[in-house]
Structure formats: structure tokens, C-alpha cells
Design a protein around this motif. Structure first.
Motif, short mmCIF file in Angstrom:
data_model
loop_
_atom_site.label_atom_id
_atom_site.label_comp_id
_atom_site.label_asym_id
_atom_site.label_seq_id
_atom_site.Cartn_x
_atom_site.Cartn_y
_atom_site.Cartn_z
N ASP A 181 0.54 -23.58 9.50
CA ASP A 181 1.55 -22.52 9.62
C ASP A 181 2.90 -23.10 10.03
N THR A 182 2.86 -23.99 11.01
CA THR A 182 4.10 -24.60 11.48
C THR A 182 4.76 -25.42 10.38
N PHE A 183 3.94 -26.17 9.65
CA PHE A 183 4.47 -27.00 8.57
C PHE A 183 5.10 -26.14 7.48
N LEU A 184 4.38 -25.09 7.06
CA LEU A 184 4.90 -24.23 5.99
C LEU A 184 6.17 -23.51 6.43
N ALA A 185 6.19 -23.06 7.68
CA ALA A 185 7.40 -22.39 8.17
C ALA A 185 8.59 -23.33 8.12
N ASP A 235 9.79 -17.00 2.04
CA ASP A 235 9.14 -16.63 3.30
C ASP A 235 8.20 -15.45 3.11
N TYR A 236 8.56 -14.54 2.22
CA TYR A 236 7.71 -13.38 1.94
C TYR A 236 6.36 -13.81 1.40
N CYS A 237 6.36 -14.84 0.56
CA CYS A 237 5.11 -15.32 -0.06
C CYS A 237 4.33 -16.24 0.86
N ILE A 238 5.06 -17.05 1.65
CA ILE A 238 4.39 -18.00 2.54
C ILE A 238 4.08 -17.29 3.85
N ASP A 239 3.10 -16.41 3.81
CA ASP A 239 2.71 -15.67 5.01
C ASP A 239 1.40 -16.22 5.54
N THR A 240 0.95 -15.67 6.65
CA THR A 240 -0.26 -16.18 7.31
C THR A 240 -1.45 -15.24 7.19
N SER A 241 -1.37 -14.25 6.31
CA SER A 241 -2.42 -13.23 6.27
C SER A 241 -3.55 -13.54 5.30
N GLY A 242 -3.40 -14.57 4.47
CA GLY A 242 -4.43 -14.87 3.50
C GLY A 242 -5.61 -15.59 4.11
N LYS A 243 -6.70 -15.69 3.35
CA LYS A 243 -7.90 -16.37 3.84
C LYS A 243 -7.72 -17.88 3.89
N ARG A 244 -6.83 -18.40 3.05
CA ARG A 244 -6.53 -19.84 3.02
C ARG A 244 -7.79 -20.69 2.83
N ILE A 245 -8.56 -20.31 1.84
CA ILE A 245 -9.80 -21.04 1.55
C ILE A 245 -9.51 -22.45 1.08
N ARG A 246 -8.48 -22.62 0.26
CA ARG A 246 -8.20 -23.95 -0.29
C ARG A 246 -7.74 -24.92 0.78
N PRO A 247 -6.82 -24.54 1.67
CA PRO A 247 -6.53 -25.44 2.80
C PRO A 247 -7.78 -25.71 3.65
N LEU A 290 -0.37 -20.03 -4.04
CA LEU A 290 0.54 -18.89 -3.88
C LEU A 290 1.36 -18.66 -5.15
N ALA A 291 1.78 -19.75 -5.78
CA ALA A 291 2.54 -19.62 -7.03
C ALA A 291 1.70 -18.93 -8.11
N ARG A 344 -0.96 -6.96 -2.60
CA ARG A 344 -1.57 -8.28 -2.38
C ARG A 344 -1.51 -8.53 -0.88
N ARG A 345 -2.65 -8.85 -0.28
CA ARG A 345 -2.72 -9.09 1.16
C ARG A 345 -2.17 -7.90 1.94
N ASN A 346 -2.55 -6.72 1.45
CA ASN A 346 -2.24 -5.45 2.12
C ASN A 346 -0.74 -5.14 2.21
N ARG A 347 0.03 -5.68 1.28
CA ARG A 347 1.44 -5.29 1.19
C ARG A 347 1.89 -5.44 -0.26
N ARG A 348 3.12 -5.00 -0.53
CA ARG A 348 3.62 -5.03 -1.90
C ARG A 348 3.63 -6.46 -2.44
N THR A 349 3.25 -6.59 -3.72
CA THR A 349 3.29 -7.90 -4.34
C THR A 349 4.74 -8.36 -4.49
N ALA A 350 4.92 -9.66 -4.72
CA ALA A 350 6.27 -10.19 -4.92
C ALA A 350 6.93 -9.55 -6.13
N ALA A 351 6.13 -9.25 -7.16
CA ALA A 351 6.67 -8.62 -8.36
C ALA A 351 7.23 -7.24 -8.05
N ARG A 352 6.57 -6.50 -7.17
CA ARG A 352 7.04 -5.17 -6.81
C ARG A 352 8.21 -5.25 -5.82
#
Length: 341
Positions: free
Chosen positions: A31-35, A50-62, A92-93, A107-115
């Protein structure tokens, strides 16, 4: 959508907690690194990144990076944090682009980036995230990381292209389906495991085993995700569901359903997939329940998890092995929580 019992929801949450509690310091470092990466973007788009790089995902790949390169409790290696950021940015991309094509609202309980930013802006934002991921990968002292990530990114995007070109058509066999998800999902799981184990200095044989584990876990996860699109609940899954049929995406639940329908019902379903008639999700869900589609697709998840387990169980003395296998238990709990009652 199918109801999920509170006890089953608690079981999934407990399974996640038991695995990811070990990774709290790793995820905090991520989180610190991405911020810290937000300032690398041009000022005009920093808020979008910043909107896309949030901390609410499961982050399975990391998590796969950290577990594949596990070095003991509390040991957070900077090289693993950086490569975990790389795979998360690539992921995320792909999500940003997926939501545009699916017309997803949440997406992740909020509006998608497209919206939030519009489709055109979201496309370019996804491109920027891809580019920055490769920029970070190029900062490793050897070219191996950048080469692996760039090749995987190409494969992921290729899978998305193939799937996009097949939308609105019934010309998708089971083999085609597995080929697509091996590219678009399993590849990033595989390279996450590979990079974690490789950077940790694991033996070549174990690196190969962990990579194979990641690939089949990724296939299993995508099948689960496709199953959740029909049997999940938006409030629990955290994203718009029911989009696959509406967007003409022929995934395993629809393939299994079509195989079990009468000729007349097959023709009706094909017309919905092709966009020749409005999708009737309620009817398709009813048919899936009546014809046992859930069990068929859930068994496909179990088969992939069995192969993933086999890949690493011959290495019981390696520190990452039991931790990786626990991810299989998490996914099994997720599938069970979806099961119709």
C-alpha cells in the motif's frame, strides 16, 4: 441471484483471514509503495490513478508473489513488494478495460472507472497503468522481471482480445473457453508465483512447480468468477453481476447450460447471446438450477485445484507450499458459499 447463508459467508471470511493475516505487513508495504507511485503520473491524471489504486481489492496476485517467495513471518523483501506492485498494476489495468467492455457499473463496491471518468478516459487510464507497471519492472537489475511481465501482459491482453472477438457468438467450444481463461487470467497468476519464487532464490524445479500451481489456481479462480456472475450476490462479490449473458460472453456456465437444453431452448439462448433477443437472466438461472449446471461448473473448479495441489505437494518441506495450498481451501470455501440451496 442465489442467496448465500450467513454461516457460509463467515466461512469464506475466516478462510481469507487465516491466509491473509500472515501477509498484513507485506500488504501494508505494498500500500505504501503504490501510494508513492501516484506522484509519478502527470498531475492531471493523478486523481484518476489514485481512484484505481485503492486498497479494497482482494489482491490475490500480490499475495501469490509474497507467498511464492515466502521468507518467513514478518520478513518483507523490497524486491517482492516492487514486483507485487507490478502485477497489481497490470491487473488493475485489465479491470479498467474489462469494465468498459462489460458495461459494468460497480467494481469493488463503487462506480467503475468507466462510469466515473467516461469510457474514453478509462481506456487511456488503463493504458497508463500498464505502462507504469512495465516502467517499474524495468527498474530491476536484470531484464528477467521486465521480460516475464511484458510477455505475460501481452498474453493477458491477447486473451481479452480473443474473448472480445468471440462476444455475441456461440462459436466458443470448451477448449476455446479454457484457452481464453488460461491467457487472460491464469497467466498473471502464473507469473506472480513465478516471480515470487524466482526472486526468493528457490530451486528451479520448485519455481516451475509453483508456476504450474499458479496457472491452475488461476484457471480455477476464473471459472469460479464466471460461476459467481450467475450465482453470486453483488453485495457480497462487490461488482456488477449478470453481465456475461448481457454482453454475449459465452462462459462455462452458459456452455454447460446449452449442452443440457432442448434444441428449442438452445436456439433461444443462442439468440440472446448473439443479441437477437433480450437476455432473460431469470429464465437462464432457473434452467441452470433445474439442470444441475452449478455442480458441473463447480466440479471444473475442483479439477483445476486438484492439478494445482499436485504441482506443489511433492515439495512439502518448502516454506511456501502449505501457504499456497491454503489458497485452494479459500477458493473451495468461496465455491461452497455460492451453492444454491
Amino acid at each position: 441471484m442465489t442467496a448465500i447463508r450467513p454461516a457460509e459467508t463467515a466461512s469464506v471470511a475466516q478462510a481469507f483471514a487465516s491466509v491473509f493475516a500472515l501477509l498484513k505487513p507485506h500488504m501494508a508495504a505494498l500500500d505504501t509503495f503504490l501510494a508513492g507511485q501516484i506522484s509519478a503520473f502527470e498531475p492531471e491524471i493523478r486523481s484518476m490513478a489514485d481512484y484505481c489504486i485503492d486498497t479494497s481489492g482482494k489482491r490475490i496476485r500480490p499475495a501469490l508473489v509474497f507467498l511464492g517467495g515466502w521468507r518467513g513471518n514478518g520478513m518483507v523483501a523490497p524486491d517482492l513488494v516492487r514486483v507485487a506492485a507490478v502485477v497489481e498494476l497490470v491487473h488493475l489495468a485489465t479491470l479498467v478495460h474489462d469494465d468498459i467492455m462489460d458495461g459494468a457499473e460497480v467494481r469493488r463496491n463503487r462506480r467503475t472507472a468507466a462510469r466515473e471518468f467516461g469510457a474514453a478516459g478509462a481506456v487511456l487510464l488503463g493504458d497508463a497503468l500498464f505502462a507504469h507497471a512495465l516502467h517499474l519492472a524495468a527498474q530491476f537489475p536484470t531484464t528477467e522481471v521486465c521480460a516475464a511481465v511484458s510477455e505475460s501482459t501481452r498474453r493477458v491482453v491477447s486473451g481479452e482480445i480473443v474473448q472480445t472477438l468471440r462476444r455475441g457468438t456461440t462459436n466458443v467450444s470448451r477448449a476455446d473457453y479454457f484457452r481464453i481463461i488460461d491467457l487472460k487470467t491464469a497467466e498473471l497468476f502464473r507469473v506472480s508465483c513465478f516471480l515470487g519464487a524466482r526472486l526468493a532464490g528457490s530451486a528451479p524445479g520448485y519455481v516451475e512447480a509453483v508456476s504450474r500451481f499458479g496457472e491452475h489456481l488461476g484457471v480455477a479462480y476464473q471459472i469460479y468468477d464466471d460461476l459467481a456472475d450467475y450465482f453470486g450476490q453483488e453485495a457480497k462479490i462487490g461488482k456488477t453481476l449478470g453481465t456475461d449473458l448481457a454482453s454475449g460472453k459465452l462462459t462455462l456456465p452458459l456452455i454447460a447450460l446449452s449442452e443440457r437444453l432442448s434444441a428449442t431452448d438452445q436456439a433461444d439462448l443462442a439468440a440472446e447471446i448473439r443479441g437477437q433477443r433480450s437476455p432473460d437472466l431469470a429464465t437462464r438461472l432457473q434452467q441452470m438450477n433445474e439442470l444441475g449446471v452449478f455442480g458441473v461448473v463447480a466440479e471444473a473448479v475442483q479439477s483445476e485445484l486438484a492439478v494445482a495441489t499436485e504441482a506443489v505437494q511433492e515439495w512439502p518441506n518448502e516454506a511456501p507450499t502449505p501457504l499456497l495450498l491454503s489458497l485452494c481451501d479459500v477458493l473451495r470455501a468461496q465455491v461452497t458459499a455460492l451453492e444454491p440451496r
